[in-house]
Design an enzyme around this catalytic site. Structure first.
Site, mmCIF file in Angstrom:
data_model
loop_
_atom_site.group_PDB
_atom_site.id
_atom_site.type_symbol
_atom_site.label_atom_id
_atom_site.label_comp_id
_atom_site.label_asym_id
_atom_site.label_seq_id
_atom_site.Cartn_x
_atom_site.Cartn_y
_atom_site.Cartn_z
ATOM 1 N N ARG A 1 0.829 -1.221 0.000
ATOM 2 C CA ARG A 1 0.000 0.000 0.000
ATOM 3 C C ARG A 1 0.855 1.258 0.000
ATOM 4 O O ARG A 1 0.521 2.232 -0.675
ATOM 5 C CB ARG A 1 -0.956 0.008 1.201
ATOM 6 N N ASN B 1 -6.196 -2.835 1.688
ATOM 7 C CA ASN B 1 -6.180 -4.292 1.730
ATOM 8 C C ASN B 1 -7.617 -4.781 1.746
ATOM 9 O O ASN B 1 -8.505 -4.110 2.285
ATOM 10 C CB ASN B 1 -5.469 -4.799 2.986
#
Length: 90
Positions: free
Chosen positions: A18, A36
């Protein structure tokens, strides 16, 4: 200006994916978010110029060094949202 929903599968959680995505988005002036998913994938909403989003997608296919991307799907969204920046969602 285009907007895509991108899902990345493989070893993409717990490897800094990320934050890699956020860094590349900032470099390419991409707006949107990354998060996620409960399925173990990473989901991205990316908005920007078509060429920048294509370059961004190429980076996502590679990922950070510890990641192993198995599959990436990219779906163009019919409507543009009003993003002011790129953020990591939790």
């Amino acid at each position: 200006m285009v907007q895509y929903k991108i899902e990345i599968n493989g070893r993409v959680q717990g490897v800094g994916f990320r934050y890699f995505v956020q860094k590349k988005a900032d470099e390419l002036n991409i707006k949107g978010w990354v998060k996620n998913t409960p399925r173990g994938s990473v989901e991205v909403m990316a908005q920007g110029d078509e060429t920048d989003v294509d370059t961004f997608t190429d980076y996502l296919r590679m990922g950070p060094s510890m990641a192993r991307v198995k599959n990436l799907s990219k779906t163009q969204m019919p409507d543009l949202e009003n993003f002011s920046r790129f953020e990591v969602k939790y």
